[in-house]
Enzyme design. Structure first.
Site, PDB file in Angstrom:
ATOM      1  CG  ASN A 107      -1.857  -1.203   1.019  1.00  0.00           C
ATOM      2  OD1 ASN A 107      -2.048  -1.894   0.038  1.00  0.00           O
ATOM      3  ND2 ASN A 107      -2.523  -1.578   2.317  1.00  0.00           N
ATOM      4  CG  ASP A 109      -2.489   3.468   2.831  1.00  0.00           C
ATOM      5  OD1 ASP A 109      -1.815   3.002   3.836  1.00  0.00           O
ATOM      6  OD2 ASP A 109      -3.454   2.892   2.349  1.00  0.00           O
ATOM      7  CG  HIS A 124       3.759  -2.019  -4.671  1.00  0.00           C
ATOM      8  ND1 HIS A 124       2.700  -2.576  -5.043  1.00  0.00           N
ATOM      9  CD2 HIS A 124       5.030  -2.948  -4.919  1.00  0.00           C
ATOM     10  CE1 HIS A 124       3.010  -3.666  -5.662  1.00  0.00           C
ATOM     11  NE2 HIS A 124       4.349  -4.209  -5.249  1.00  0.00           N
TER      12      HIS A 124
HETATM   13  P1  OAD Z   1      -6.156  -5.999  -5.121  1.00  0.00           P
HETATM   14  O1  OAD Z   1      -7.161  -4.758  -5.497  1.00  0.00           O
HETATM   15  O2  OAD Z   1      -5.546  -6.579  -6.121  1.00  0.00           O
HETATM   16  O3  OAD Z   1      -6.712  -6.787  -4.088  1.00  0.00           O
HETATM   17  C1  OAD Z   1      -7.335  -6.650  -2.711  1.00  0.00           C
HETATM   18  C2  OAD Z   1      -7.850  -7.742  -2.012  1.00  0.00           C
HETATM   19  O4  OAD Z   1      -8.203  -7.136  -0.810  1.00  0.00           O
HETATM   20  C3  OAD Z   1      -8.834  -8.475  -2.624  1.00  0.00           C
HETATM   21  O5  OAD Z   1      -8.438 -10.031  -2.871  1.00  0.00           O
HETATM   22  C4  OAD Z   1     -10.046  -8.264  -1.766  1.00  0.00           C
HETATM   23  O6  OAD Z   1     -10.838  -9.564  -1.693  1.00  0.00           O
HETATM   24  C5  OAD Z   1      -9.515  -8.094  -0.438  1.00  0.00           C
HETATM   25  N1  OAD Z   1     -10.263  -7.103   0.416  1.00  0.00           N
HETATM   26  C6  OAD Z   1     -11.097  -6.410   0.143  1.00  0.00           C
HETATM   27  N2  OAD Z   1     -11.698  -5.727   1.268  1.00  0.00           N
HETATM   28  C7  OAD Z   1     -10.996  -6.394   2.158  1.00  0.00           C
HETATM   29  C8  OAD Z   1     -11.063  -6.137   3.724  1.00  0.00           C
HETATM   30  N3  OAD Z   1     -12.037  -5.474   4.230  1.00  0.00           N
HETATM   31  N4  OAD Z   1     -10.425  -6.822   4.320  1.00  0.00           N
HETATM   32  C9  OAD Z   1      -9.386  -7.755   3.877  1.00  0.00           C
HETATM   33  N5  OAD Z   1      -9.309  -7.951   2.564  1.00  0.00           N
HETATM   34  C10 OAD Z   1     -10.242  -7.255   1.840  1.00  0.00           C
HETATM   35  O7  OAD Z   1      -5.104  -5.120  -4.305  1.00  0.00           O
HETATM   36  P2  OAD Z   1      -3.370  -5.755  -4.180  1.00  0.00           P
HETATM   37  O8  OAD Z   1      -3.431  -7.190  -3.913  1.00  0.00           O
HETATM   38  O9  OAD Z   1      -3.047  -4.852  -3.134  1.00  0.00           O
HETATM   39  O10 OAD Z   1       0.282  -1.952  -7.477  1.00  0.00           O
HETATM   40  O11 OAD Z   1      -2.830  -5.148  -5.334  1.00  0.00           O
HETATM   41  C11 OAD Z   1      -1.410  -5.388  -5.572  1.00  0.00           C
HETATM   42  C12 OAD Z   1      -0.882  -4.052  -6.514  1.00  0.00           C
HETATM   43  O12 OAD Z   1      -1.531  -4.264  -7.542  1.00  0.00           O
HETATM   44  C13 OAD Z   1      -0.948  -2.939  -5.766  1.00  0.00           C
HETATM   45  O13 OAD Z   1      -0.047  -2.438  -4.913  1.00  0.00           O
HETATM   46  C14 OAD Z   1      -1.237  -2.071  -7.019  1.00  0.00           C
HETATM   47  C15 OAD Z   1      -2.014  -2.592  -7.866  1.00  0.00           C
HETATM   48  O14 OAD Z   1      -2.061  -2.474  -9.223  1.00  0.00           O
HETATM   49  C16 OAD Z   1       0.854  -0.893  -8.292  1.00  0.00           C
HETATM   50  O15 OAD Z   1       0.081   0.240  -8.536  1.00  0.00           O
HETATM   51  C17 OAD Z   1       2.108  -0.927  -8.843  1.00  0.00           C
END
Ligand code: OAD
Length: 265
Positions: A107, A109, A124
């Site tokens: 993240n 933030d 990131h």
């Molecule tokens: P994603 O948007 O791919 O995944 C978010 C995950 O959080 C999903 O699997 C949801 O099911 C889960 N989720 C949603 N609400 C939740 C909650 N309240 N508690 C727990 N889990 C929850 O985000 P990331 O995996 O962080 O990179 O994505 C990885 C990277 O892809 C990011 O850092 C960003 C993005 O493109 C760049 O910008 C380079």
């Protein structure tokens, strides 16, 4: 149907209590309950509304700097307005309770820092650390003009005070390498920990998505917190299916008998 509480088994609680080194990896879902949108959730995810190709690559910034800077500045302003939730505080509590703890986040933030975690490694980058795209000098974030509206707009990137180059967001874009030191620390921590906690990530974006596998192959217990199925389900020893803001405090309570304390000032 088991309730969320039933999913926190005695075996998991024992593993956590006995862990010597806990490593956590967080993704966008960790910040969701604070009001920061995820990337890949079908309705509200940023990549459902905006194009990563137009916003999150070096080529996109070169082609239209004002579009890209404006979008990240909008996200920076949003990040400035949000506060950590009970799940962030629960991770601080885990850090206090176990002999050794490290947290790596995808993240951009600073919600973990706001909650009181001292050593957060940003794989990131950060919305709060823009730098010069030419000479690399860190920008004075306090001197940046406020973003004009609640919706992203076009904003010409400010210029570097040292060399006059365009400032760029301090995040890692697609096609860019992760900060080498941060990635190396994460790989090493994954290989050394005995409990790996993956929270709120779809586990699709590498190299971060490879960390739980490194931990698992080295013999660590892998615990996932996520309300939806992910690529990690098959690897994780424990899948806690629910929101981080609910399940992390429950996990802490189950392990140590007390919920996380109040937010730190
Ligand atoms: P994603 O948007 O791919 O995944 C978010 C995950 O959080 C999903 O699997 C949801 O099911 C889960 N989720 C949603 N609400 C939740 C909650 N309240 N508690 C727990 N889990 C929850 O985000 P990331 O995996 O962080 O990179 O994505 C990885 C990277 O892809 C990011 O850092 C960003 C993005 O493109 C760049 O910008 C380079």
């Amino acid at each position: 149907m088991p309730s969320d509480r039933d999913l926190i088994s005695d075996v998991l609680v024992r593993r956590l209590r006995e862990a010597r080194y806990v490593v956590a990896l967080t993704g966008a879902g960790m910040s969701a309950e604070s009001g920061v949108p995820t990337f890949r959730d079908a309705q509200e995810g940023l990549w459902a509304r905006y194009s990563p190709e137009q916003l999150a690559t070096p080529e996109a910034f070169a082609a239209d700097p004002a579009l890209v800077w404006g979008w990240y500045d909008w996200r920076r302003q949003l990040a400035l307005s949000v506060r950590p939730h009970a799940g962030h505080r629960a991770l601080v509590e885990v850090a206090r309770r176990v002999p050794r703890f490290a947290l790596f986040t995808q993240n951009v933030d600073d919600l973990h820092e706001q909650a009181g975690l001292a050593a957060v490694v940003h794989l990131h980058g950060s919305l709060h650390a823009p730098r010069c795209g030419t000479c690399g000098r860190a920008a004075d974030v306090a001197a940046l003009p406020p973003a004009p509206s609640r919706e992203p707009g076009r904003i010409e990137p400010p210029r570097c005070l040292a060399c006059g180059g365009r400032l760029r967001p301090g995040v890692v874009w697609f096609g860019e390498p992760l900060p080498a030191e941060a990635l190396q620390a994460a790989m090493q921590a994954a290989g050394e920990c005995d409990l790996f906690l993956s929270v709120g990530t779809s586990s699709l974006v590498y190299p971060a998505a490879g960390l739980p596998g490194v931990a698992s192959r080295a013999g660590a217990c892998v615990v996932q917190v996520n309300p939806a199925p992910t690529a990690l389900d098959a690897v994780a020893d424990f899948n806690l299916a629910g929101p981080a803001g609910v399940l992390l405090p429950r996990l802490v309570e189950a392990a140590w008998g007390a919920g996380p304390g109040p937010p730190r000032a």
